[in-house]
Design an enzyme around this catalytic site. Structure first.
Site, PDB file in Angstrom:
ATOM      1  CG  HIS A 130      -1.892   1.026   1.345  1.00  0.00           C
ATOM      2  ND1 HIS A 130      -1.614   2.315   1.727  1.00  0.00           N
ATOM      3  CD2 HIS A 130      -3.218   0.995   1.082  1.00  0.00           C
ATOM      4  CE1 HIS A 130      -2.729   3.034   1.702  1.00  0.00           C
ATOM      5  NE2 HIS A 130      -3.719   2.252   1.313  1.00  0.00           N
ATOM      6  CG  ASP A 208       0.626  -1.964   6.399  1.00  0.00           C
ATOM      7  OD1 ASP A 208      -0.251  -2.004   7.282  1.00  0.00           O
ATOM      8  OD2 ASP A 208       0.466  -1.404   5.300  1.00  0.00           O
ATOM      9  CD  GLN A 211      -6.680  -4.384   4.070  1.00  0.00           C
ATOM     10  OE1 GLN A 211      -7.573  -5.130   4.481  1.00  0.00           O
ATOM     11  NE2 GLN A 211      -6.941  -3.221   3.514  1.00  0.00           N
ATOM     12  CE  LYS A 234      -7.258  -0.480   5.991  1.00  0.00           C
ATOM     13  NZ  LYS A 234      -8.002   0.152   4.916  1.00  0.00           N
ATOM     14  CB  CYS A 373      -3.518   3.202  -1.843  1.00  0.00           C
ATOM     15  SG  CYS A 373      -4.800   4.411  -1.571  1.00  0.00           S
TER      16      CYS A 373
END
Ligand code: C6P
Length: 415
Positions: A130, A208, A211, A234, A373
């Site tokens: 991303h 990261d 997600q 999220k 993105c």
């Protein structure tokens, strides 16, 4: 569509009663919300706690000596403890509240990168990243004279770990920043292996988890990383709140990122010294009610259980791969089910993803269309955009049926 039995150990239909927005209609059709990778919907447990916090215990934190201030601070710090426990971090000192994953990743890139990178050093990200885990590193590498490079992906959008030796031969690898689950295409990366490789090179490993954290349990000690970024919205939580977990010894060595109130120990005309962790990185009034809501979201996820969530999403993803994959002229991007999160990204021959998403919207089906993105990844596959469906604990099999039927309508419209 073909027969696939969806076996779920959670009752999504029952859980949906906790999410008021899922009862609404769009264009006269019941909303089928298939865009949870962009942001998840909120259960009443989160909505209620934010409201009751504002109604009963709200004021600024860490400042007042009165009862209300103590209550607000306790609620805010209680949320920090929930994040610590969620990640199995050693201490709440290692949990910094941020506005989201983007700010968490910028914090590391700036506060660690500007002081630790220079000519001859290499910063490694991946082609899947991303922009939030790509652009800050590219920028800080340019600022410091370090080299910026990516781990490429193969045709299935899986990382080519065979490229690592070649990358290491180009200089000193100092930082490796990788997403656990790729947002636009769903690839689940072998992040433990990458963290091990990073440490063999003497580099830090930044994960990261934007997600991943909504869908799977994470243990920062088992993952072997140095930093990990989360975003609350999220994970069923409010917007404007996320967290950076970092190893205390690294956070201690780092200069602050933002400066102002709360992050100082003392200020004189000559010199300012920094507050202790994690407050050194939390300048200004933090997102207090958002943190409290984030804590409630973490509790909600725990009450459902990550195992049940994972199982449900895997069944839905299998169902979607089969249903969408059977449509003529539709190409699904990304890896097989075993190494994929609850995300299915696809292109329809000759029809722009925005047109696909618009016609699906008329059917009440909400999906995302665009580059998500991840422009370097789109470029890798020679496209500019995809249509993306993403699933969560409240997603129903019949919503995927509606997506598949909607795609039939898309094709008819553009025939
Ligand atoms: N992805 C998507 O539709 P923020 O905006 O800071 O909460 O999260 C940024 C971010 C960082 N990393 C990954 C892997 C992400 O997926 C996201 C947000 C959304 O895919 C919006 S672009």
């Amino acid at each position: 569509m073909s027969e696939v039995t969806v076996l779920s150990s959670l009752d999504a239909r029952r859980l949906r009663a906790d999410f008021p927005i899922l009862g609404r209609h769009v264009h006269g059709k019941p909303l089928a919300y298939l865009d949870s990778a962009a942001s998840a919907q909120k259960p009443t447990a989160v909505l209620d706690i934010e409201r009751s916090f504002y109604e009963t215990s709200y004021t600024n934190v860490h400042r007042g000596v009165y009862e209300l201030a103590a209550e607000a601070t306790e609620a805010f710090e209680g949320a920090r403890e929930k994040v610590r426990a969620l990640l199995n971090a050693q201490s709440t000192r290692e949990v910094v509240f941020t506005r989201g994953a983007t700010e968490a990743l910028n914090l590391v890139a700036y506060a660690w990168g500007l002081d630790n990178l220079g000519p001859g050093d290499i910063v490694v990200v991946t082609e899947l990243e991303h922009h939030s885990n790509f652009v800050p590193w590219q920028y800080v590498a340019q600022r410091t004279g370090a080299r910026f490079t990516v781990i490429p992906v193969d045709e299935a959008a899986e990382l080519r770990l065979d490229a690592l030796d070649e990358i290491a031969s180009q200089g000193r690898v100092k930082a490796v920043a990788v997403g656990i689950v790729a947002n636009s295409i769903g690839t689940v990366n072998p992040v433990e292996d990458i963290a091990r490789w990073a440490h063999q090179q003497g580099a830090i490993c930044v994960l990261d988890a934007a997600q991943a954290a909504p869908h799977r349990s994470l243990d920062v000690q088992a993952l072997g990383c140095d930093f990990l970024a989360l975003t609350g919205h999220k994970m069923l939580g409010p917007t404007g709140i996320g967290a950076l977990w970092g190893r205390a010894e690294l956070l201690e060595q780092m200069a602050p990122f933002n400066l102002g109130g709360e992050m100082i120990r003392s200020v004189t005309l000559e010199r300012t010294t920094w507050n202790e962790l994690p407050h050194k990185f939390e300048a200004g009034t933090p997102p207090i009610a958002q943190a409290v809501g984030f804590g409630a979201a973490i509790d909600y996820l725990a009450s459902v259980g990550y195992e049940a969530i994972g199982c449900h999403e895997r069944d839905l993803t299998a169902y979607a791969l089969e249903g969408i994959g059977a449509i003529d002229g539709v190409t699904i991007l990304g890896p097989p089910l075993e190494r994929r999160g609850g995300i299915v990204s696809f292109v329809v021959d000759g029809i722009h993803p925005h047109d696909v998403a618009q016609i699906l919207d008329y059917e009440g089906v909400a999906v995302r269309a665009g580059h998500h993105c991840t422009q370097p990844l789109m470029e890798r596959f020679g496209i500019t955009a995809t249509t993306r469906a993403s699933f969560y604990l409240y997603t129903l099999e019949e919503e995927i049926d509606r997506l598949v039927e909607g795609l039939g309508r898309v094709k008819k419209t553009f025939a």
